[in-house]
Design a protein around this motif. Structure first.
Motif, mmCIF file in Angstrom:
data_model
loop_
_atom_site.group_PDB
_atom_site.id
_atom_site.type_symbol
_atom_site.label_atom_id
_atom_site.label_comp_id
_atom_site.label_asym_id
_atom_site.label_seq_id
_atom_site.Cartn_x
_atom_site.Cartn_y
_atom_site.Cartn_z
ATOM 1 N N ILE A 60 0.851 -1.192 0.000
ATOM 2 C CA ILE A 60 0.000 0.000 0.000
ATOM 3 C C ILE A 60 0.882 1.236 0.000
ATOM 4 C CG2 ILE A 60 -1.834 1.230 1.229
ATOM 5 C CD1 ILE A 60 -2.455 -1.528 2.597
ATOM 6 N N ASP A 61 0.818 2.011 -1.060
ATOM 7 C CA ASP A 61 1.626 3.234 -1.136
ATOM 8 C C ASP A 61 1.181 4.231 -0.072
ATOM 9 O OD1 ASP A 61 3.030 2.235 -3.285
ATOM 10 O OD2 ASP A 61 1.786 3.239 -4.792
ATOM 11 N N ASP A 62 2.158 4.806 0.618
ATOM 12 C CA ASP A 62 1.901 5.865 1.603
ATOM 13 C C ASP A 62 0.995 5.416 2.746
ATOM 14 O OD1 ASP A 62 3.402 7.720 0.075
ATOM 15 O OD2 ASP A 62 1.655 8.069 -1.205
ATOM 16 N N PHE A 63 1.061 4.143 3.109
ATOM 17 C CA PHE A 63 0.218 3.664 4.208
ATOM 18 C C PHE A 63 0.553 4.400 5.494
ATOM 19 C CE2 PHE A 63 -0.237 0.917 7.952
ATOM 20 C CZ PHE A 63 -1.615 0.768 7.932
ATOM 21 N N HIS A 64 -0.493 4.786 6.213
ATOM 22 C CA HIS A 64 -0.293 5.432 7.511
ATOM 23 C C HIS A 64 -1.454 5.101 8.440
ATOM 24 C CE1 HIS A 64 -2.494 8.320 4.922
ATOM 25 N NE2 HIS A 64 -3.187 8.581 6.021
ATOM 26 N N VAL A 67 -8.553 8.358 2.785
ATOM 27 C CA VAL A 67 -8.840 7.162 3.576
ATOM 28 C C VAL A 67 -8.504 5.910 2.774
ATOM 29 C CG1 VAL A 67 -10.624 8.361 4.878
ATOM 30 C CG2 VAL A 67 -11.288 7.072 2.853
ATOM 31 N N LEU A 68 -8.084 4.877 3.487
ATOM 32 C CA LEU A 68 -7.676 3.638 2.826
ATOM 33 C C LEU A 68 -8.900 2.860 2.354
ATOM 34 C CD1 LEU A 68 -5.276 1.815 2.060
ATOM 35 C CD2 LEU A 68 -5.610 0.646 4.244
ATOM 36 N N ALA A 69 -8.883 2.509 1.076
ATOM 37 C CA ALA A 69 -10.002 1.768 0.488
ATOM 38 C C ALA A 69 -9.464 0.692 -0.441
ATOM 39 C CB ALA A 69 -10.923 2.723 -0.275
ATOM 40 N N ILE A 70 -10.312 -0.289 -0.713
ATOM 41 C CA ILE A 70 -9.970 -1.384 -1.633
ATOM 42 C C ILE A 70 -11.012 -1.437 -2.732
ATOM 43 C CG2 ILE A 70 -9.710 -3.883 -1.888
ATOM 44 C CD1 ILE A 70 -8.745 -3.953 1.034
ATOM 45 N N ILE A 71 -10.544 -1.482 -3.984
ATOM 46 C CA ILE A 71 -11.414 -1.691 -5.129
ATOM 47 C C ILE A 71 -10.894 -2.907 -5.896
ATOM 48 C CG2 ILE A 71 -11.919 0.793 -5.292
ATOM 49 C CD1 ILE A 71 -10.101 0.792 -7.829
ATOM 50 N N ALA A 85 -5.439 -1.699 -3.111
ATOM 51 C CA ALA A 85 -5.668 -0.786 -1.998
ATOM 52 C C ALA A 85 -5.003 0.549 -2.297
ATOM 53 C CB ALA A 85 -5.110 -1.362 -0.699
ATOM 54 N N GLY A 86 -5.689 1.621 -1.955
ATOM 55 C CA GLY A 86 -5.152 2.949 -2.150
ATOM 56 C C GLY A 86 -6.004 3.952 -1.393
ATOM 57 N N TYR A 87 -5.759 5.218 -1.647
ATOM 58 C CA TYR A 87 -6.433 6.254 -0.869
ATOM 59 C C TYR A 87 -7.455 7.030 -1.709
ATOM 60 C CZ TYR A 87 -3.546 5.337 3.149
ATOM 61 O OH TYR A 87 -2.973 4.727 4.233
ATOM 62 N N LEU A 88 -8.623 7.227 -1.111
ATOM 63 C CA LEU A 88 -9.708 8.024 -1.678
ATOM 64 C C LEU A 88 -10.040 9.134 -0.691
ATOM 65 C CD1 LEU A 88 -12.112 5.096 -2.693
ATOM 66 C CD2 LEU A 88 -10.498 6.264 -4.196
ATOM 67 N N ARG A 89 -10.515 10.260 -1.193
ATOM 68 C CA ARG A 89 -10.923 11.321 -0.278
ATOM 69 C C ARG A 89 -12.313 11.032 0.256
ATOM 70 N NH1 ARG A 89 -11.098 17.679 -1.830
ATOM 71 N NH2 ARG A 89 -13.282 17.255 -2.286
ATOM 72 N N TRP A 90 -12.462 11.136 1.574
ATOM 73 C CA TRP A 90 -13.748 10.826 2.212
ATOM 74 C C TRP A 90 -14.698 12.017 2.063
ATOM 75 C CZ3 TRP A 90 -14.529 9.719 8.143
ATOM 76 C CH2 TRP A 90 -15.834 9.249 8.343
#
Length: 221
Positions: free
Chosen positions: A24-28, A39-43, A51-56
């Motif tokens: 996961i890139d840039d996991f925190h 926020v971390l999400a999976i598609i 897994a990557g990040y989407l804006r909530w």
């Protein structure tokens, strides 16, 4: 509703828990995930889960102003299949939004006391989410929303709404790259049983999204 949550843990545990092949890139970690944050999400991209990040805060692809996302952090599952903002996403843009607990504020006679709520016997879990891509000029946003429903049982004493937490066996089904009728997805959500939840009170320190450290989850009990 769901307006705050946490994601605490090791990336390797997450990769194993959700059967992810790529790091996961840039996991925190975060003790206080808030609307407007990444926020971390999976598609599923048609070949594998990613897994990557989407804006909530969902910004529909057709929206004129991305600020609408601050009003769309949650989507009511009972009506999402008929709402213009959500129905096509129900059909083909479903995602997992990963957490290890969420916060809800319980009203007492005098005040609202935040509660940290966890799923019994599961370190990580997934909210049922929807995502969309918005583009205007040179700006592109990938955003998401969490589906909610009326509270039952344990949660009813804390708040009248709750996020939909997917059973473990349903996570892959939720993100599979298959287009369904929105009404089918709505009916599918009704079939999922609620997990067993636990809760404990925490400080109003968590009320401010600026606070993001271990004090957010410290028990008052």
């Amino acid at each position: 509703m769901c307006g705050r949550y946490t994601l605490l843990g090791d990336q390797l545990e997450l990769l194993d828990e959700f059967a992810l092949e790529q790091p996961i890139d840039d996991f925190h970690e975060s003790y206080n995930v808030a609307p407007g944050q990444q926020v971390l999400a999976i598609i599923h991209d048609g070949k594998r889960k990613r897994a990557g990040y989407l804006r909530w805060g969902l910004v529909p692809s057709w929206a004129d102003d991305p600020k609408i996302g601050y009003k769309m952090i949650n989507a009511r599952s009972e009506t999402a299949h008929v709402k213009p903002s959500f129905k096509q996403l129900m059909a083909k843009r479903r995602c997992l939004i990963i957490a290890d607990s969420f916060y809800e504020w319980k009203q007492t006679d005098k005040e609202k006391i935040p509660q940290r709520i966890q799923v019994e016997n599961r370190k990580f879990f997934a909210f049922a989410g929807l995502w969309d891509k918005w583009t205007q000029g040179d700006e592109t946003l990938f955003t998401c929303t969490i589906l909610t429903k009326d509270s039952h049982g344990f949660m009813k004493d804390i708040h009248h709404r709750m996020p939909i937490i997917l059973p473990k066996h349903a996570e892959d089904e939720w993100v599979q790259p298959v287009q369904f009728a929105p009404s089918q997805v709505s009916e599918l959500l009704k079939q999922f049983e609620d997990p067993t939840l636990t809760a404990y009170p925490v400080s109003t320190y968590v009320n401010s999204a600026k606070n993001n450290d271990q004090q957010c989850i410290a028990s008052l009990a």
